[in-house]
Motif scaffolding. Structure first.
Motif, short mmCIF file in Angstrom:
data_model
loop_
_atom_site.label_atom_id
_atom_site.label_comp_id
_atom_site.label_asym_id
_atom_site.label_seq_id
_atom_site.Cartn_x
_atom_site.Cartn_y
_atom_site.Cartn_z
N UNK A 1 10.95 -11.00 -31.55
CA UNK A 1 9.64 -11.63 -31.42
C UNK A 1 9.55 -12.63 -30.27
N UNK A 2 10.66 -13.03 -29.72
CA UNK A 2 10.60 -14.09 -28.71
C UNK A 2 10.61 -13.58 -27.28
N UNK B 1 5.74 -20.81 -34.93
CA UNK B 1 5.30 -20.75 -33.53
C UNK B 1 3.84 -21.16 -33.38
N UNK C 1 9.93 -22.23 -31.64
CA UNK C 1 10.44 -20.87 -31.79
C UNK C 1 11.70 -20.92 -32.61
N UNK D 1 12.36 -18.03 -34.38
CA UNK D 1 12.64 -16.61 -34.66
C UNK D 1 14.05 -16.25 -34.26
N UNK D 2 14.53 -16.90 -33.19
CA UNK D 2 15.88 -16.59 -32.72
C UNK D 2 16.89 -16.89 -33.82
N UNK E 1 19.05 -23.91 -28.34
CA UNK E 1 18.68 -25.23 -27.80
C UNK E 1 18.48 -26.27 -28.90
#
Lengths: 417, 542
Positions: free
Chosen positions: A121-122, B205, B211, B213-214, B222
């Motif tokens: 998704x990213x 998001x 973010x 999702x990662x 990060x």
């Protein structure tokens, strides 16, 4: 100003004053054999072709259905009897019968098989064809270096490499390429372009470097370059003998494959031709019989011609779809999605030919094929053959390091030397 | 040489108004005009917040030793507002009315007026629906983008508080047709099951500008997000299920994840990654999550929307990417424009219209996009990154097609528009957006133009139709009805570029028109239109 000069050169070319144009190197078309830069043709089998009705038949078994098998020029390898002409060309190709993926949905599966990555998704990963163009650009080519022929529900993308690496899409091959013809006569076209310079000048005041960075003018230049390029002839089939057109088959897909041959001959790096209609949840056998009518002549002619024209060493042909179909035949005489143990054909570009990899269970009981091959491994092999450092890491726009391809080369298939 | 049919042959009523407008104006009904608010927002707190935003900007310029760009002229600001809020350039009709308005605070009052226009709701719905439900269409039975967009449009137009909207989106129950907010949930349906991971990722998001999702697969490289935290969030959605009564919550449904290494299954309970004190004990897990997301102390919530609105208005978010913001600053000294906007937003009931007015009233929004520094050296980049010049950004495909339609129509195109234009818009928009390169849900990324776009603009069927000399197209009507060549050129520039031609431009086109009479001028006007559609100035927000 340089841009103006370029305009006039191109206009001159459009007026037939070809002496005004510097040598734009159609030399790519003249080179043959191993000295050519390599190209990739992907024949995309949209919807998920049944391995059992294409390259991995199991006749006489419960899962095999009515589909028969025929011998091929590849000793010991049989394919579905729907493909007599491909059977003659099999010695040039290699066959993987054990592709595996984890994506059983059309959109996700297409993403997986087109990019070698699962959907994320990213970010959007570039398709194999986009990577080839990004890594091996050729500025002698005035027409798009990545072309997609035929409609595609989930088109290939340049992804994080940028929109510039999206394929140039043409819905029906053999017809006029979309939007490439100017809509007015040359005099008016010139007036329009001269107008554009005048209006562009006002806007560039106090914005010059910024406007340059938008590539607006650059894209117009490139578009004009393309509109007046002799290389556009690659899209035009009128010069092809009737017999050749007939050999590829009277279908959009057949014409697409013929255009694909012309495009790589011109030096285009990456072409995909889409064949839709493999999603056979019902009437699987009828659907595959109909698809074979288009695919068999087109694929066989493509391989045959590339070999005859000494382009085979420089052109990889990949025949693949998002997944295969279930060994079990459902009550509607259909087959459903099956992302494990599906097949692809691949060959050319120096890859080893005549290699057979993997085997599926003729009873359909065992889900996993022997010798499973993941898509990224196939793509590492193809990219390496194209001369691309497939393991190279690029930084995505958000600064995340990402390998072009996360797989390792399949040594049995890899180009030697 | 095409002959130009006279409008009268088409039996169209011709409304003759005074002046140049009268000669090109054409309508079947009287123009619909919204009342002009007498004053801009009167309350002092608005002025205080605006001053704080502007001070933050000017402090920064001073610190960096930058001289900002000149203020943009009013028509340029009107164009920006129209593209930002309605997705089109302003019509000639609008420009004339705007120029006739000589009362104070013109821009501020017109901003208010544009926010009352249904086109604002529709355009913002289009932009937000990508963020909230992705760009794919999903399963039509369960996901109705039309209903979802209509609902969003109504909320934006009626200025429903953003926290309320957010809670309804995250925790809504019922049928996707009847309770359209639930389409946020059903857009993540996969073969009838709801994808909790997708919902968790999207929620964070869209509403918190993060973010994570990662972290679905690995720890975020990060930030401090851990995979475990992501799983807890995803578990908040696991009770949601598709039933005959639409989306309902089943508290007994368990959320299991498969360990990537061991392939063992383990159960995960709903949890939030930080600030447990905002996490209420009562309610379904989705309601609890919604309350946590919109908790007044959750600075991420207000900063995320402030960053997005800034990005929609200026073409570039305050922090890029729009949905990956750093942790909110802990000390007052570190606070920036997002915190000022965010605080004002929260203290005034999460009022989106007010937030939009604040952003569009800021110094940067009113600055010119040109600056001598852009002509040489590297200073342009520094100016732009410090918001000392209005940034240039590519129009979205929807803005391109909207502007081409608007520029070819003279009168405002809205639901009162001529049927012909509405049909074209309906039939062509999707194709054009696709061919021009749909950005999908990747909003607000910096992009350059592409060759297929240039080809589409130069040679495409749509641009041909739009610049064609038809009795309903602007170019056709101008060619027939503009009283003088000067007027024809000026009207063309105003309708396409929202500005008058420079002397050089005027003379250039005059020299083409002057030798010609009557219908023979048609092709020249048509080529002028083609030129304006293909100019960088038309294709970029500036």
């Amino acid at each position: 100003m340089n841009l103006h000069r370029r305009h006039f050169l191109q206009l001159a070319a459009g007026l037939g004053l070809s002496f005004a144009v510097p040598g734009l190197g159609l030399r790519a078309a003249e080179r043959r054999g191993a000295e050519r830069q390599k190209s990739l043709i992907t024949l995309w089998m949209a919807g998920g072709p049944s391995q059992l009705e294409t390259w991995d038949p199991h006749p006489g078994t419960e899962i095999g259905g009515p589909t028969g098998a025929i011998s091929t020029t590849l000793p010991g390898v049989q394919i579905a009897d729907l493909y007599p002409r491909v059977a003659e060309q099999m010695a040039h190709l290699s066959l993987i019968r054990s592709l595996v993926s984890k994506e059983g949905d059309h959109e996700r599966g297409t993403y997986m098989v087109k990019t070698g990555y699962r959907p994320d998704p990213t970010l959007i990963h570039p398709s194999l064809g986009a990577i080839a163009v990004h890594e091996r650009p050729d500025d002698r080519i005035e027409i798009p270096q990545y072309v997609s022929l035929g409609n595609s529900e989930f088109p290939s993308r340049g992804g994080f490499l940028g929109d510039r690496f999206d394929p140039y899409r043409i819905a029906a091959a053999g017809q006029d390429a979309q939007n490439l013809k100017k809509s007015v006569d040359e005099e008016r076209q010139q007036r329009r372009l001269a107008n554009l310079d005048v209006v562009g000048k006002s806007f560039a005041q106090g914005r010059r470097r910024k406007v340059d960075a938008t590539l607006h003018q650059h894209t117009i230049e490139a578009a004009l370059r393309m509109m007046t390029s002799e290389q556009l002839d690659a899209f035009d089939l009128s010069a092809e003998p009737e017999a050749v057109k007939l050999a590829y088959g009277d279908s959009d897909f057949g014409r697409g494959c013929l255009v694909a041959r012309r495009l790589v001959e011109t030096g285009v790096r990456s072409v995909e031709v889409n064949l839709n209609g493999f999603d056979s949840h019902a009437e699987n056998f009828l659907a595959h019989r109909n698809r074979a009518k288009d695919l068999d002549p087109a694929l066989a002619s493509l391989v045959q011609e590339l070999v005859q024209r000494d382009l085979w060493q420089s052109t990889i042909v990949l025949v693949i779809g998002e997944f295969g179909r279930t060994p079990k035949i459902n009550p509607l005489d259909g087959r459903d999605h099956w992302p494990t143990g599906f097949s692809c054909l691949v060959g050319g570009g120096g890859l080893k030919s005549g290699v057979l990899i993997g085997e599926t269970d003729p009873t359909g009981q065992r889900k996993d094929p022997s010798d499973p091959i993941e898509v990224p491994a196939l793509y590492a092999t193809i990219l390496q053959a194209l001369g691309v450092d497939y393991a190279k890491e690029l930084l995505t726009p958000v600064g995340r390091p990402m390998k072009l391809c996360a797989g390792n080369v399949i040594p049995r298939l890899a180009a030697s030397g | 040489m095409p002959t130009l049919p006279r409008p009268k042959q088409f039996g169209l009523p011709l409304l003759v108004v005074l002046g140049v407008l009268g000669l090109v104006g054409w309508s079947g009904r009287p123009p619909k005009t919204l009342p002009l608010p007498e004053q801009p927002i009167a309350d002092d707190s608005f002025a205080t917040s605006l001053a704080a935003v502007d001070r933050a900007l000017t402090d920064r310029w001073e610190r960096e030793g930058l001289i900002p760009a000149q203020p943009a002229d009013d028509l340029t600001v009107l164009r920006r507002l129209s593209l930002t809020l309605h997705g089109t350039v302003p019509s000639l009709e609008t420009i004339r009315q705007f120029e006739a308005d000589d009362q104070p605070h013109r821009i501020d009052r017109w901003t208010g007026r544009m926010l009352q226009d249904p086109r604002f709701g529709d355009y913002f719905a289009e932009r937000f629906s990508r963020v909230l439900a992705g760009a794919e269409n999903g399963q039509f039975v369960l996901f109705r983008r039309d209903r979802f967009n209509a609902w969003l449009s109504k909320q934006f137009l009626e200025n429903r508080p953003w926290d309320e909207m957010t809670r309804e989106l995250i925790a809504g129950r019922g049928l996707w047709t009847d309770t359209p907010a639930t389409n946020f949930t059903t857009s993540a349906a996969d073969e009838g099951n709801l994808d909790s991971n997708k919902l968790a990722g999207r929620t964070v998001r869209a509403f918190l500008g993060q973010r994570i999702d990662c972290a679905q697969c690995h720890n975020h490289p990060f930030a401090e997000w851990k995979q475990q935290q992501f799983e807890g969030l995803a578990a908040c959605f696991s009770s949601a299920q598709v039933t005959v009564r639409g989306i309902q919550d089943n508290p007994n449904k368990k959320f299991e994840v498969e360990d990537r290494m061991t392939l063992a299954k383990r159960e995960v309970s709903p949890a939030v990654p930080f600030a447990q004190e905002w996490w209420p004990a009562e309610g379904t897990s989705r309601e609890r999550l919604a309350a946590w997301v919109t908790h007044p102390d959750n600075k991420r919530f207000e900063r995320a929307i402030a960053n997005r609105i800034w990005g929609l208005a200026l073409g570039r978010p305050w922090i890029s990417p729009v949905d990956d913001l750093p942790d909110p600053p802990e000390t007052a000294e570190e606070q920036d424009v997002l915190d000022i906007l965010g605080r004002d937003f929260r203290e005034h009931g999460y009022d989106l219209h007010r937030l939009i007015r604040l952003v569009t009233a800021s110094r940067t929004f009113r600055l010119s996009s040109s600056h001598p520094a852009w002509d040489e050296g590297e200073a342009g980049e520094t100016l732009e990154s410090n918001w000392a010049v209005f940034p240039l950004s590519r129009l979205r495909p929807e803005q391109m097609i909207g502007s081409m339609l608007q520029a070819s129509a003279i009168k405002t195109t809205d639901q009162n528009s001529h049927l012909f234009l509405r049909i074209i818009r309906y039939a062509r928009e999707r194709d054009f957006v696709r061919d021009y390169g749909d950005l999908g849900d990747e909003e607000l990324k910096e992009r350059s133009g592409t060759v297929p776009q240039a080809l589409l603009r130069m040679n495409g069927e749509f641009s041909k139709e739009m610049s064609e000399l038809s009795p309903v197209s602007a170019s056709g009507r101008i060619a027939v009805m503009a009283p003088t060549d000067e007027a024809a050129i000026e009207i063309s520039f105003l309708t396409c570029l929202t500005r008058r031609p420079t002397a050089e431009e005027r003379d250039h086109f005059l020299s083409q028109l002057a030798p010609l009479q009557g219908d023979a001028r048609g092709p020249v006007i048509q080529d002028l239109y083609w030129t304006l559609f293909n100019a960088a100035e038309f294709c970029w927000l500036h």
